[in-house]
Design a protein around this motif. Sequence first.
Motif, short mmCIF file in Angstrom:
data_model
loop_
_atom_site.label_atom_id
_atom_site.label_comp_id
_atom_site.label_asym_id
_atom_site.label_seq_id
_atom_site.Cartn_x
_atom_site.Cartn_y
_atom_site.Cartn_z
N UNK A 4 -8.52 7.76 24.39
CA UNK A 4 -7.74 8.11 23.50
C UNK A 4 -6.40 8.61 23.94
N UNK A 5 -4.90 8.63 22.29
CA UNK A 5 -4.88 9.83 23.74
C UNK A 5 -4.74 10.85 21.71
N UNK A 6 -5.26 11.89 22.74
CA UNK A 6 -5.55 13.03 21.84
C UNK A 6 -4.37 14.36 20.65
N UNK A 7 -3.55 13.18 20.89
CA UNK A 7 -2.92 14.30 20.14
C UNK A 7 -3.43 14.51 18.49
N UNK A 10 -5.89 16.72 17.90
CA UNK A 10 -5.32 18.61 18.42
C UNK A 10 -4.69 19.33 16.84
N UNK A 13 -7.36 19.48 14.31
CA UNK A 13 -7.76 20.95 14.84
C UNK A 13 -7.21 22.25 14.59
N UNK A 14 -5.75 21.89 15.14
CA UNK A 14 -4.93 23.66 14.73
C UNK A 14 -4.75 24.21 13.49
N UNK A 17 -7.96 24.97 11.99
CA UNK A 17 -8.37 26.99 12.85
C UNK A 17 -7.16 27.58 11.63
N UNK A 18 -5.84 26.98 11.41
CA UNK A 18 -4.65 28.01 10.92
C UNK A 18 -5.61 28.25 9.50
N UNK A 20 -7.98 27.89 7.97
CA UNK A 20 -9.58 29.10 8.34
C UNK A 20 -8.89 30.18 8.09
N UNK A 21 -8.22 30.88 8.89
CA UNK A 21 -7.45 31.61 8.59
C UNK A 21 -7.07 32.55 7.66
N UNK A 22 -7.77 31.74 6.59
CA UNK A 22 -6.53 32.40 5.02
C UNK A 22 -5.29 31.60 4.81
N UNK A 23 -5.19 32.46 3.31
CA UNK A 23 -3.80 31.77 2.81
C UNK A 23 -3.21 33.28 3.09
N UNK A 24 -1.89 32.88 2.98
CA UNK A 24 -0.90 33.68 3.70
C UNK A 24 -0.60 34.81 2.17
N UNK C 30 -10.64 32.96 15.32
CA UNK C 30 -9.74 31.86 14.59
C UNK C 30 -8.24 32.04 15.12
N UNK C 37 -4.15 26.86 20.72
CA UNK C 37 -4.21 25.62 20.35
C UNK C 37 -3.11 25.00 21.03
N UNK C 98 0.36 38.75 7.88
CA UNK C 98 -1.23 37.37 7.77
C UNK C 98 -1.40 37.06 8.91
N UNK C 99 -2.49 36.05 9.09
CA UNK C 99 -2.97 35.53 10.24
C UNK C 99 -2.40 35.00 10.91
N UNK C 100 -0.99 34.46 10.40
CA UNK C 100 -0.61 33.00 10.22
C UNK C 100 0.04 33.88 11.36
N UNK C 145 -1.03 12.10 28.86
CA UNK C 145 -2.28 12.10 28.73
C UNK C 145 -3.12 12.25 29.61
#
Lengths: 282, 310, 229
Positions: A4-7, A10, A13-14, A17-18, A20-24, C30, C37, C98-100, C145
């Motif tokens: 599988x191509x992971x793009x 990924x 996932x990114x 994660x982003x 999950x860091x909370x809103x700006x 995070x 990533x 911000x975290x961003x 890949x």
Amino acid sequence: MRLRTPAPLVAVLALALLSACGSGGSSRTIIVATTTSIQDSGLLDVLLPAFETQTGIRAKAIAVGSGAAIAMAARGDADAVFVHDPKAEAQAVAAGDLVDGVLVMTNDFLIVGPPDDPAQVRAARDAADAFRRIAVAGVPFVSRGDNSGTHAKELTLWTAVGVDPSTLSGRLESGQGMGATLTIASERRAYTLTDRATYTVLRATLALEPLFQGDAELVNPYHAYVVNPERHRGVRADLARAFVRFLVSPEAQRAIAAFGLERYGEPLFVPADPRAREEPGR
Amino acid sequence: MRVEIADLEVVRAGRTVLALERLVIGSGRVTVVLGPNGAGKTTLLRAVAGLERCRGSVTFDGRPVRPRLAVAFQRPVFLRGTVRANLALALELAGISPADREARIAEAAGVLGITALLERPASRLSAGEAQRANLARALALRAPVTLLDEPLAGIDGPARRELLGALPAAFRAGGGTVIAVTHDPAEAALLADDLVVLLDGRVHAAGPAAEILSAPPDAETASFLGWDTIPGEGGVWAIAPGALRVGRGEVAFSLAVERATVVGGSPVVLGRIAGVPCLARLGEAPPPAPGETVSVSAPRSAVRWFPGSR
Amino acid sequence: MTLWDGVVDAFRLLGRGDPYLLDVVRRTVLVSGAATVLALVGGVPLGYLLARTRWPGRALILAAVHTGMGLPPVIVGLVFYLLLARSGPLGRLELLYTPQAMVAAQVAIAAPLVVSFAAAAFQSLPDELGDLLHVLGAGRMRRLWLLAREARLGLLAAVMAGFGAIVSEVGAALTVGGNLDGSTRVLTTAIVLEASRGEYARAIAFGTVLLLLVLGTNLILTAAQQRGR
């Protein structure tokens, strides 16, 4: 073989994660440029949650020196400032960068140094005399050197004595916050000028004693201002005004009066409102 | 599939390493590119594969579109996983259905004698095993054009002899065009339908292998193919390998004898013709003494005269 | 002794699941995880291009990458601060503090490391491997890949180097994040704050947790590396 191509994986996932860091930056958020002495004392940890609970406004307090805080305001990078450098404040007000200033609280500066006091600062008549003794004795003195309010006060005192601080062989500049500067002074058996709050908080870890205090010259006033919205577009003046108003509200003033009482046996700041002094607590 | 190369030029670090005006690789034939190390053989192969930055054109059945290719580089390379997984990946990339893959793998592994190695991690193959797996991967693809770089490098002994016979047959059965590269004239003779002799980045001979091997078009080609080349008046004589024998015949030379010995079960004489080291079969004649000069000869069909060469 | 107290404190706080500590740890993972990533998403393909292909400007990019590896995080932080501040060109985005913003700055810090390690990892593969996949008809992404799987040992080293660098840096995190409690406070900035407050034992405790975090990450990645051999 897995092929599988992971793009996409990924990317997902990114993003996860982003997010999950909370809103700006939301629109109910302001940036308050303030000083390390206020942050290091822990006062903000008390005031900011109370402000958010009361108004729903989130205040992001960025702790830098007073000079840097006023510079942030002058660029329009902050909405409010909460600082203690009357001279620089007056310049910023005159330049039109700061408006709606209020006196929030005061504390005082102390001259601290090694307990054996080689420069005989304990015997000084006033603050200027204390500085003169330090200069004459040639003892080590640690300066903040970071354009903070404390640094500005120190320079004012040297000027009052008629000494060019750059000529003093014992004087060195830490370039750091009050806490770090006190630690350096303690380790090097040096004198320094400190605000009472930071010294009180750190006292247990320091080999420094208060050697001179109480001169009117050593009063340390903390003011709050709104960054002038007419000069800097994007400043959330309404929210900043709410923050400044909150700082002088009875609730905040009582919290300031009570702050540190329990832990250090004495208050770290004196609220501007005399009624709050008599009746501390929240 | 017919491969046509025109005006191909590869320049590396300011030096022209390959310059071909025109070369046609016949459809469905095994063409062997033969030349010494550094002649530009691998570069030619890579240019056909589209891996080399070059000027000129390479067309396939007249079109510039590269078809599916199979390739076996001189250094066998594999991805992680078993030999089978590596072959399967190549087939998958070529768009072969999973059902067909197994059959193709089994068949190619059979030809190359690696059936027992299929489940072994490719990283744990010996050099010879790796080379056979490398060839099996190229064979299994049954591509319209297959490129093999030194296909028998690292394989020796009985396996080599067996493969020299089996490989061309197996590739021919697939019907595709094969371009193989080797530095070994003997190997080329056994593998090739057509031969391209590449010397110093240039094509010196191209055509049916039998013709070139029996009648090299120039002295350099002849020399590289193992012919004795002897300078003469205004040109060069080339004598086919093994054609010289002691005694009179159609074309005669005189040989300064150095010593007599036995090569391949027959008595031979080693010596020099015009200073060039040569070997002549002795036949029934008594061995001459070292230092003696004897007359040697070859049939007219085994001797070529290249005027103007030296 | 403060040092020992701090280490003991670290395990005590971890043991009882101190909410403040766990919040800071979670955010550290995070922010730096997301930055790693993202640095990988951009850095691995760039490392691949640098290792496998020749093009004009390649030498320039390589030099830039190697210079970037030595760039102090605080400079990166300052650049992002000036870009993201209200008076800066990207002020409109309101991303400062911000975290961003922290993720963005950390991506810039980790990317040169990731690119460099990835390029070295791909360079260690035989050239023929990429050529073979190309000839066999594997597309760009597929090739990347498949080769990344071959270079996985080196790429995991890239992950460790990138994550290790940003999870333990403080300059950019402080400048761009502002060390806001509950929003941009990560382990390193929490350490700075505790130290400046004279809470040395607590600072050491947080430092111990940071060390455990990096150690744990590297153990997991090394295990993956060895398993994949």
